[in-house]
Design a protein around this motif. Structure first.
Motif, PDB file in Angstrom:
ATOM      1  N   VAL A   1       0.871  -1.163   0.000  1.00 27.25           N
ATOM      2  CA  VAL A   1       0.000   0.000   0.000  1.00 27.25           C
ATOM      3  C   VAL A   1       0.916   1.223   0.000  1.00 27.25           C
ATOM      4  CG1 VAL A   1      -0.285   0.045   2.544  1.00 27.25           C
ATOM      5  CG2 VAL A   1      -2.006   1.094   1.066  1.00 27.25           C
TER       6      VAL A   1
ATOM      7  N   VAL B   1       1.691   5.001   0.576  1.00 29.93           N
ATOM      8  CA  VAL B   1       1.194   6.107   1.393  1.00 29.93           C
ATOM      9  C   VAL B   1       2.128   7.299   1.299  1.00 29.93           C
ATOM     10  CG1 VAL B   1      -0.042   4.607   3.020  1.00 29.93           C
ATOM     11  CG2 VAL B   1       2.323   5.251   3.500  1.00 29.93           C
TER      12      VAL B   1
ATOM     13  N   VAL C   1      -3.344   7.959   0.808  1.00 28.64           N
ATOM     14  CA  VAL C   1      -2.999   6.630   0.319  1.00 28.64           C
ATOM     15  C   VAL C   1      -3.362   6.551  -1.163  1.00 28.64           C
ATOM     16  CG1 VAL C   1      -5.246   5.695   1.067  1.00 28.64           C
ATOM     17  CG2 VAL C   1      -3.336   4.141   0.663  1.00 28.64           C
TER      18      VAL C   1
ATOM     19  N   LEU D   1      -4.520   4.281  -4.266  1.00 26.32           N
ATOM     20  CA  LEU D   1      -5.178   3.014  -4.586  1.00 26.32           C
ATOM     21  C   LEU D   1      -5.417   2.917  -6.087  1.00 26.32           C
ATOM     22  CD1 LEU D   1      -7.818   2.852  -1.701  1.00 26.32           C
ATOM     23  CD2 LEU D   1      -5.597   1.696  -1.808  1.00 26.32           C
TER      24      LEU D   1
ATOM     25  N   GLN E   1      -4.663  -1.989  -3.086  1.00 27.66           N
ATOM     26  CA  GLN E   1      -3.257  -1.603  -3.047  1.00 27.66           C
ATOM     27  C   GLN E   1      -2.566  -2.168  -4.285  1.00 27.66           C
ATOM     28  OE1 GLN E   1      -4.596  -4.040  -1.251  1.00 27.66           O
ATOM     29  NE2 GLN E   1      -3.172  -5.752  -1.112  1.00 27.66           N
TER      30      GLN E   1
ATOM     31  N   TYR F   1      -6.750   9.267   4.209  1.00 24.94           N
ATOM     32  CA  TYR F   1      -6.876   8.031   4.994  1.00 24.94           C
ATOM     33  C   TYR F   1      -8.308   7.783   5.458  1.00 24.94           C
ATOM     34  CZ  TYR F   1      -1.743   7.934   5.606  1.00 24.94           C
ATOM     35  OH  TYR F   1      -0.391   7.886   5.420  1.00 24.94           O
TER      36      TYR F   1
ATOM     37  N   LEU G   1     -11.699   6.802   2.225  1.00 25.61           N
ATOM     38  CA  LEU G   1     -11.478   5.762   1.232  1.00 25.61           C
ATOM     39  C   LEU G   1     -12.739   5.597   0.382  1.00 25.61           C
ATOM     40  CD1 LEU G   1      -9.598   3.069   3.334  1.00 25.61           C
ATOM     41  CD2 LEU G   1      -8.646   4.853   1.872  1.00 25.61           C
TER      42      LEU G   1
ATOM     43  N   THR H   1     -14.051  -0.441  -1.740  1.00 24.74           N
ATOM     44  CA  THR H   1     -12.876  -1.105  -1.176  1.00 24.74           C
ATOM     45  C   THR H   1     -13.396  -2.203  -0.271  1.00 24.74           C
ATOM     46  OG1 THR H   1     -12.779   0.450   0.670  1.00 24.74           O
ATOM     47  CG2 THR H   1     -11.332   0.907  -1.191  1.00 24.74           C
TER      48      THR H   1
ATOM     49  N   ARG I   1      -9.147  -1.730   3.789  1.00 22.43           N
ATOM     50  CA  ARG I   1      -9.378  -0.760   4.865  1.00 22.43           C
ATOM     51  C   ARG I   1      -8.492  -1.063   6.078  1.00 22.43           C
ATOM     52  NH1 ARG I   1     -13.526   2.633   3.917  1.00 22.43           N
ATOM     53  NH2 ARG I   1     -14.783   2.168   2.092  1.00 22.43           N
TER      54      ARG I   1
ATOM     55  N   VAL J   1      -4.862  -0.066   5.200  1.00 16.18           N
ATOM     56  CA  VAL J   1      -4.669   1.387   5.242  1.00 16.18           C
ATOM     57  C   VAL J   1      -4.616   1.868   6.703  1.00 16.18           C
ATOM     58  CG1 VAL J   1      -5.716   3.626   4.686  1.00 16.18           C
ATOM     59  CG2 VAL J   1      -5.631   1.807   2.963  1.00 16.18           C
TER      60      VAL J   1
ATOM     61  N   ARG K   1      -1.386   3.664   8.280  1.00 18.85           N
ATOM     62  CA  ARG K   1      -1.509   4.975   8.898  1.00 18.85           C
ATOM     63  C   ARG K   1      -0.935   4.964  10.310  1.00 18.85           C
ATOM     64  NH1 ARG K   1      -7.251   8.229   9.638  1.00 18.85           N
ATOM     65  NH2 ARG K   1      -6.332  10.246  10.201  1.00 18.85           N
TER      66      ARG K   1
END
Length: 194
Positions: free
Chosen positions: A60, A62, A69, A71, A82, A171, A174, A178, A183, A186, A190
């Motif tokens: 992922v 970031v 993030v 995607l 990701q 963040y 999203l 997804t 989730r 992420v 984070r």
């Protein structure tokens, strides 16, 4: 399958990476043990040709400085994911496979994987069913090893042919399309990057 030195090295690295990774979560620990058992039973366990399951690598991406993030809208499954995919013969390590995939799919140079004790380390495992051998073929299982890739501050993404769309998201914003695994990844990224 004939095992060459590159294949053996990648396999050994995957075993080391998973063996050395410690997790407190019971579900993740069970997945880690399942992945190690898979690799023990399958010298070709990192390749797409290993069915009904094989190891994959993802990351992922970031940008902690902007709290965002990146995607990709995956063309085969139609949801935001990701970056990631199958290991290739040129990948010397599992982390290198994840970094290659993240770089190819994001178009961002200078990505760096999150490390622990100076080595790139997985942050999460995810087992899921896919049809990577063709839509008319039976489903198989991806045993995904997930990393966090840090983008340079203010990085701009460049969509590749592997994506329907590619976007940065805050963040806490999203997209609806997804799944819970993304989730969770992420949220974990984070927390690990501030």
């Amino acid at each position: 399958m004939t095992i060459d030195i590159t294949t053996a090295g990648l396999h050994a690295d995957a075993v080391r990476s998973l063996r050395d990774w410690s997790v407190a979560d019971a579900d993740q620990e069970q997945l880690r043990l399942d992945y190690l058992a898979h690799l023990d039973a399958h010298p070709d366990g990192l390749w797409r040709s290993c069915l009904p399951a094989h190891i994959t690598a993802s990351a992922v991406v970031v940008d902690p400085s902007a709290g965002r993030v990146l995607l990709t809208l995956h063309p085969k499954v139609g949801i935001w994911l990701q970056m990631g995919g199958h290991c290739e013969p040129g990948d010397g390590t599992l982390a290198a496979a994840a970094l290659r995939e993240a770089t190819e799919e994001s178009g961002i140079a200078g990505l760096e994987l999150l490390t622990a004790d100076g080595l790139p380390t997985p942050v999460k495992l995810d087992r899921h069913r896919v049809r990577c051998t063709g839509k008319d073929q039976p489903e198989n299982t991806h045993l995904d090893v997930q990393y966090v890739a840090l983008a340079p501050a203010g990085a701009e993404a460049l969509i590749s042919e592997e994506s329907l769309d590619l976007r940065w998201f805050a963040y806490d914003r999203l997209p609806e399309l997804t799944d819970s695994s993304v989730r969770e990844l992420v949220t974990l990224a984070r927390g690990l990057t501030g």
